[in-house]
Design an enzyme around this catalytic site. Structure first.
Site, short mmCIF file in Angstrom:
data_model
loop_
_atom_site.label_atom_id
_atom_site.label_comp_id
_atom_site.label_asym_id
_atom_site.label_seq_id
_atom_site.Cartn_x
_atom_site.Cartn_y
_atom_site.Cartn_z
N CYS A 287 3.68 8.50 1.40
CA CYS A 287 3.70 7.27 2.10
C CYS A 287 4.32 6.28 1.47
O CYS A 287 3.74 6.28 0.86
CB CYS A 287 2.58 7.08 2.96
SG CYS A 287 3.62 6.33 4.39
N CYS B 204 5.58 -5.35 15.60
CA CYS B 204 5.08 -3.00 16.75
C CYS B 204 3.66 -4.25 16.93
O CYS B 204 2.77 -3.88 15.85
CB CYS B 204 5.37 -2.07 16.10
SG CYS B 204 7.85 -2.24 15.84
N CYS C 145 -1.57 6.47 9.67
CA CYS C 145 -0.44 6.06 10.02
C CYS C 145 -0.91 4.31 10.90
O CYS C 145 -1.30 4.77 12.05
CB CYS C 145 0.37 6.94 11.33
SG CYS C 145 1.61 6.89 12.22
N CYS D 54 5.94 -7.16 7.22
CA CYS D 54 7.09 -6.38 7.92
C CYS D 54 7.75 -7.75 9.35
O CYS D 54 6.34 -8.06 9.07
CB CYS D 54 6.87 -5.56 8.88
SG CYS D 54 8.11 -4.55 9.58
N GLU E 260 0.92 -1.21 0.03
CA GLU E 260 0.07 -0.16 0.06
C GLU E 260 0.86 0.97 0.06
O GLU E 260 1.66 1.53 0.62
CB GLU E 260 -0.51 0.03 1.05
CG GLU E 260 -1.87 -1.23 0.95
CD GLU E 260 -3.25 -0.74 2.22
OE1 GLU E 260 -4.04 -1.51 1.85
OE2 GLU E 260 -3.19 -0.53 3.13
N CYS F 136 0.91 -1.67 15.17
CA CYS F 136 0.98 -1.31 14.45
C CYS F 136 0.13 -1.90 13.36
O CYS F 136 0.87 -3.70 13.97
CB CYS F 136 2.93 -1.14 13.30
SG CYS F 136 2.05 -1.39 12.09
#
Length: 388
Positions: free
Chosen positions: A128, A139, A369, A135, A115, A142
């Site tokens: 962005c 985290c 975010c 990933c 994305e 997230c």
């Protein structure tokens, strides 16, 4: 300069087969492009000029058709078309938020998806960009961190996100006309999308060098911000080999809390991270480092946290971006109250640090975010039916 070993991560990425057929020129460095042109039959005495011409057509004018490169001989254009392609990732879906934010679901080689988000602002616009499919950092606040890592993006797939956004914004020069004024719709890049950029350092570096090249997309290094969760060995390399602005996903003021929020802290703790940051502005001739701090109710948002934060970063030219937590389905945290965020920001501000509170953008399309997550993690599980 001695060669530097690549920064690796503690996970095996899925290997990519080298495709047969024409070579994609998007993502090649200038040196790689010149070598490719020579290998295709360009006389060495002409290679530098041809490299410059082709580079400008691709990155300054946004041209994808060799036949449109009118300052090249027809026979040479035919040679290029036979040996090369100019290909960028494909936009699968495009969502537009009520606030104008655009989220692109982008398909790359192998059918995987990432994305990319464009955020319009007054007199500017920020893209962005993602650097990995999924990933590996997990985290806990997230949404992307709940998606397993599939693979790194190539330099072409990273810079291709910039190119497809410029396509969508209509921001390439019109054929036959001089470049328009530089009030850009896409004026800034943040490497804050899916993935940890410093675990894909070489591809990120090469893509950003292409973006910064004055004969192409031509973005200043001060218009590019790389965000890392704290891959300490990559910080000095970023200063030396990219020189862009740096943002740190910090989010906690004790190792105990940061170990839970940002597990890479178990490998490089707060002290090691801050030690690496103290030299960054000098090495990169850069401005302040941005500390990103997501505000989680009852977790990291107390007055004591605010006071510890300003003590920890003392001596580092810095600003602190306070980010109201952007909730996603099944999220284990809640956003801090507006009053708590304001009290935290006031403590930081009185200590002499800029402490803007980021306005959430694109929440209605899950583009804010920490909310990015593609459908690509399902791709490795799909089975192709046997041929009849």
């Amino acid at each position: 300069m001695t060669a530097t070993a690549p920064i690796t991560q503690d996970v095996m990425t899925i290997p990519r087969a080298i495709p047969d057929g024409p070579v994609n020129l998007v993502g090649l460095t200038r040196e790689e492009l010149r070598t490719a042109l020579i290998d295709a039959g360009t006389p060495e005495g002409q290679a530098k000029m041809r490299e410059r011409q082709v580079w400008q057509w691709i990155y300054e004018k946004g041209v994808r058709d060799f036949g449109a490169m009118t300052n090249l001989a027809k026979s040479y254009r035919a040679l290029l078309a036979e040996r090369f392609v100019i290909a960028i990732p494909e936009i699968v879906t495009r969502q537009v938020s009520a606030d104008g934010t655009r989220k692109y679901l982008v398909r790359i080689a192998g059918g995987h998806e990432v994305e990319t988000v464009y955020i319009p602002e007054e007199g500017r616009g920020t893209l962005c960009v993602s650097s990995q499919v999924g990933c590996t950092l997990t985290c806990s606040f997230c949404h992307t961190g709940t998606q397993r890592l599939v693979r790194n993006l190539t330099a072409g797939e990273i810079v291709g996100q910039i190119m497809l956004a410029r396509d969508d914004l209509g921001e390439w020069p019109e054929p036959g006309r001089a470049p328009k004024d530089e009030t850009r719709l896409l004026s800034n890049i943040v490497l804050m999308g899916m993935g940890e950029p410093l675990y894909n350092f070489e591809s990120v570096r090469d893509a950003m060098k292409i973006a910064m090249d004055p004969e192409g997309i031509s973005l200043s290094r001060r218009r590019i911000t790389l965000s890392t969760s704290g891959v300490v060995p990559g910080i000095a390399r970023t200063a030396e080999e990219i020189g862009c602005l740096l943002a740190i996903s910090f989010h906690a003021t004790t190792d105990e809390v940061r170990d839970k929020l940002v597990p890479i802290n178990k490998k490089w703790n707060i002290r090691e991270l801050l030690d690496a940051l103290r030299d960054y502005p000098r090495l990169s001739n850069s401005e302040r480092i941005t500390f990103e701090y997501v505000m989680l109710d009852g977790v990291n948002d107390s007055d004591a946290d605010a006071r510890r934060l300003v003590q920890l970063i003392k001596g580092i030219p810095a600003k602190i971006n306070l980010i109201p937590f952007n909730e996603w389905p099944g999220a284990p945290y809640r956003r801090s109250t507006d009053a708590r965020i304001k009290a935290f920001a006031n403590i930081v501000y009185r200590a002499g640090y800029a402490s803007p509170v980021r306005t959430p953008r694109g929440e209605d399309i899950m583009a804010a975010c920490g909310q990015l997550k593609s459908a690509s993690e399902r791709a490795p599980r799909k089975r192709t039916a046997p041929a009849e």
